[in-house]
Design a protein around this motif. Sequence first.
Motif, PDB file in Angstrom:
ATOM      1  N   HIS A  99       0.468  16.989  -7.238  1.00  0.00           N
ATOM      2  CA  HIS A  99       1.282  17.233  -6.049  1.00  0.00           C
ATOM      3  C   HIS A  99       0.661  16.625  -4.793  1.00  0.00           C
ATOM      4  O   HIS A  99       1.268  16.662  -3.727  1.00  0.00           O
ATOM      5  N   SER A 100      -0.538  16.055  -4.947  1.00  0.00           N
ATOM      6  CA  SER A 100      -1.160  15.333  -3.831  1.00  0.00           C
ATOM      7  C   SER A 100      -1.097  13.825  -4.036  1.00  0.00           C
ATOM      8  O   SER A 100      -1.710  13.076  -3.282  1.00  0.00           O
ATOM      9  N   CYS A 101      -0.369  13.382  -5.070  1.00  0.00           N
ATOM     10  CA  CYS A 101      -0.280  11.955  -5.400  1.00  0.00           C
ATOM     11  C   CYS A 101       1.106  11.401  -5.084  1.00  0.00           C
ATOM     12  O   CYS A 101       2.087  12.143  -5.012  1.00  0.00           O
ATOM     13  N   GLY A 102       1.162  10.089  -4.933  1.00  0.00           N
ATOM     14  CA  GLY A 102       2.432   9.411  -4.729  1.00  0.00           C
ATOM     15  C   GLY A 102       2.469   8.113  -5.512  1.00  0.00           C
ATOM     16  O   GLY A 102       1.438   7.630  -5.986  1.00  0.00           O
ATOM     17  N   ALA A 103       3.667   7.560  -5.654  1.00  0.00           N
ATOM     18  CA  ALA A 103       3.845   6.306  -6.378  1.00  0.00           C
ATOM     19  C   ALA A 103       4.892   5.455  -5.682  1.00  0.00           C
ATOM     20  O   ALA A 103       5.886   5.978  -5.174  1.00  0.00           O
ATOM     21  N   VAL A 104       4.649   4.156  -5.669  1.00  0.00           N
ATOM     22  CA  VAL A 104       5.595   3.177  -5.132  1.00  0.00           C
ATOM     23  C   VAL A 104       5.990   2.254  -6.271  1.00  0.00           C
ATOM     24  O   VAL A 104       5.121   1.648  -6.914  1.00  0.00           O
ATOM     25  N   GLY A 105       7.292   2.151  -6.545  1.00  0.00           N
ATOM     26  CA  GLY A 105       7.743   1.299  -7.637  1.00  0.00           C
ATOM     27  C   GLY A 105       9.197   0.922  -7.474  1.00  0.00           C
ATOM     28  O   GLY A 105       9.829   1.246  -6.464  1.00  0.00           O
ATOM     29  N   LEU A 161       4.390   7.381   3.159  1.00  0.00           N
ATOM     30  CA  LEU A 161       3.058   7.759   2.682  1.00  0.00           C
ATOM     31  C   LEU A 161       2.379   8.734   3.637  1.00  0.00           C
ATOM     32  O   LEU A 161       1.504   9.516   3.228  1.00  0.00           O
ATOM     33  N   THR A 162       2.780   8.695   4.877  1.00  0.00           N
ATOM     34  CA  THR A 162       2.227   9.629   5.861  1.00  0.00           C
ATOM     35  C   THR A 162       2.451  11.071   5.439  1.00  0.00           C
ATOM     36  O   THR A 162       1.679  11.968   5.776  1.00  0.00           O
ATOM     37  N   ARG A 163       3.507  11.316   4.661  1.00  0.00           N
ATOM     38  CA  ARG A 163       3.784  12.677   4.183  1.00  0.00           C
ATOM     39  C   ARG A 163       2.626  13.226   3.367  1.00  0.00           C
ATOM     40  O   ARG A 163       2.271  14.403   3.470  1.00  0.00           O
ATOM     41  N   LEU A 164       2.051  12.377   2.504  1.00  0.00           N
ATOM     42  CA  LEU A 164       0.923  12.834   1.686  1.00  0.00           C
ATOM     43  C   LEU A 164      -0.283  13.134   2.552  1.00  0.00           C
ATOM     44  O   LEU A 164      -1.004  14.106   2.320  1.00  0.00           O
ATOM     45  N   VAL A 165      -0.514  12.260   3.526  1.00  0.00           N
ATOM     46  CA  VAL A 165      -1.659  12.459   4.416  1.00  0.00           C
ATOM     47  C   VAL A 165      -1.495  13.753   5.198  1.00  0.00           C
ATOM     48  O   VAL A 165      -2.427  14.566   5.313  1.00  0.00           O
ATOM     49  N   THR A 166      -0.318  13.991   5.711  1.00  0.00           N
ATOM     50  CA  THR A 166      -0.046  15.208   6.493  1.00  0.00           C
ATOM     51  C   THR A 166      -0.178  16.456   5.626  1.00  0.00           C
ATOM     52  O   THR A 166      -0.743  17.467   6.051  1.00  0.00           O
ATOM     53  N   ALA A 167       0.337  16.384   4.400  1.00  0.00           N
ATOM     54  CA  ALA A 167       0.271  17.534   3.503  1.00  0.00           C
ATOM     55  C   ALA A 167      -1.175  17.885   3.146  1.00  0.00           C
ATOM     56  O   ALA A 167      -1.520  19.061   2.949  1.00  0.00           O
ATOM     57  N   GLU A 213       4.195  14.023  -6.446  1.00  0.00           N
ATOM     58  CA  GLU A 213       4.892  14.667  -5.340  1.00  0.00           C
ATOM     59  C   GLU A 213       5.823  13.718  -4.605  1.00  0.00           C
ATOM     60  O   GLU A 213       6.966  14.051  -4.281  1.00  0.00           O
ATOM     61  N   LEU A 214       5.324  12.511  -4.320  1.00  0.00           N
ATOM     62  CA  LEU A 214       6.079  11.536  -3.530  1.00  0.00           C
ATOM     63  C   LEU A 214       6.348  10.289  -4.359  1.00  0.00           C
ATOM     64  O   LEU A 214       5.416   9.669  -4.876  1.00  0.00           O
ATOM     65  N   SER A 215       7.607   9.926  -4.502  1.00  0.00           N
ATOM     66  CA  SER A 215       7.959   8.688  -5.209  1.00  0.00           C
ATOM     67  C   SER A 215       8.805   7.830  -4.279  1.00  0.00           C
ATOM     68  O   SER A 215       9.810   8.286  -3.744  1.00  0.00           O
ATOM     69  N   VAL A 216       8.368   6.599  -4.090  1.00  0.00           N
ATOM     70  CA  VAL A 216       9.022   5.678  -3.161  1.00  0.00           C
ATOM     71  C   VAL A 216       9.642   4.531  -3.949  1.00  0.00           C
ATOM     72  O   VAL A 216       8.935   3.748  -4.581  1.00  0.00           O
ATOM     73  N   ALA A 217      10.959   4.455  -3.929  1.00  0.00           N
ATOM     74  CA  ALA A 217      11.677   3.337  -4.556  1.00  0.00           C
ATOM     75  C   ALA A 217      11.705   2.190  -3.556  1.00  0.00           C
ATOM     76  O   ALA A 217      12.385   2.261  -2.539  1.00  0.00           O
ATOM     77  N   PHE A 218      10.953   1.132  -3.860  1.00  0.00           N
ATOM     78  CA  PHE A 218      10.785   0.018  -2.928  1.00  0.00           C
ATOM     79  C   PHE A 218      11.570  -1.189  -3.441  1.00  0.00           C
ATOM     80  O   PHE A 218      11.255  -1.747  -4.490  1.00  0.00           O
ATOM     81  N   PHE A 242      -0.342   5.367  -6.105  1.00  0.00           N
ATOM     82  CA  PHE A 242      -0.137   4.415  -7.202  1.00  0.00           C
ATOM     83  C   PHE A 242       0.932   3.381  -6.835  1.00  0.00           C
ATOM     84  O   PHE A 242       2.028   3.745  -6.408  1.00  0.00           O
ATOM     85  N   PHE A 243       0.589   2.121  -7.020  1.00  0.00           N
ATOM     86  CA  PHE A 243       1.490   1.017  -6.698  1.00  0.00           C
ATOM     87  C   PHE A 243       1.810   0.220  -7.957  1.00  0.00           C
ATOM     88  O   PHE A 243       0.918  -0.204  -8.699  1.00  0.00           O
ATOM     89  N   ASP A 244       3.097  -0.008  -8.178  1.00  0.00           N
ATOM     90  CA  ASP A 244       3.565  -0.900  -9.238  1.00  0.00           C
ATOM     91  C   ASP A 244       3.327  -2.353  -8.815  1.00  0.00           C
ATOM     92  O   ASP A 244       3.156  -2.650  -7.621  1.00  0.00           O
ATOM     93  N   VAL A 245       3.323  -3.263  -9.779  1.00  0.00           N
ATOM     94  CA  VAL A 245       3.139  -4.689  -9.477  1.00  0.00           C
ATOM     95  C   VAL A 245       4.460  -5.444  -9.575  1.00  0.00           C
ATOM     96  O   VAL A 245       4.985  -5.953  -8.579  1.00  0.00           O
ATOM     97  N   ASP A 246       5.020  -5.532 -10.775  1.00  0.00           N
ATOM     98  CA  ASP A 246       6.174  -6.404 -11.000  1.00  0.00           C
ATOM     99  C   ASP A 246       7.441  -5.844 -10.365  1.00  0.00           C
ATOM    100  O   ASP A 246       7.843  -4.706 -10.635  1.00  0.00           O
ATOM    101  N   GLY A 247       8.040  -6.636  -9.488  1.00  0.00           N
ATOM    102  CA  GLY A 247       9.222  -6.210  -8.763  1.00  0.00           C
ATOM    103  C   GLY A 247       8.890  -5.449  -7.496  1.00  0.00           C
ATOM    104  O   GLY A 247       9.763  -5.241  -6.649  1.00  0.00           O
TER     105      GLY A 247
END
Length: 211
Positions: A153-159, A203-209, A172-177, A2-7
């Motif tokens: 637990h197999s999902c991630g988000a970038v925001g 994001l490679t972490r999700l793929v590896t998991a 499972e994975l949250s990336v503060a960008f 999941f990718f955020d848009v604004d900011g």
Amino acid sequence: MFFDVDGTLVPGTSSSVFLAGFLGHRDALTKAEDDYAAGVLDNRQVCELDAAAWEGVPEDRVSRWLDGLPLVAGITETVAWCRQNGLVPVLATLAWSPVGSYLADRFGFHTFSGPRLESAGGRFTGRVARHFDEYDKRDFALALARELGVAPHSCGAVGDSRSDLPLFASVELSVAFNASAGARAAATVTVDDDDLRGVLPALTRLVTAAR
């Protein structure tokens, strides 16, 4: 994924503030969004203020304006990488639905979320047809994951900000960008980069998991 848009995909501002430049209320909306980030206003209040300025605007004008929307580098490549590595790229955002639709079509995101402006006869009415806040964003993401047969637990988000916090807490994975202090504190990974491809090592972490 999941990718955020604004900011996040739109660096340093929001799609709504960018569009407000065409509608004549950029300063008022900038202040309202700052108040939302500070917890002074909720998203419903910001949306109603913004929607009022859309009264009478033709629906087909938005995509022409959005052609000039400032975007972070590397979106095309990041979406392609996700698909090549078994991740479904999705826009989880509080941006108006015409923005999500435009970006999904342009870059190949699976789908998008967001509030919706009311329209009639091909023009916006100045009212909100559907409100959508940070908790709706989380619920949208989790419902879509269930639909796709994917566990949280197999999902991630970038925001980058307040609107991402409930979703960050649910995957499972949250990336503060390029993120606010609050988003950085809530995230599992922090990335500062002028290119979205900077998140790919995380994001490679999700793929590896998943393997």
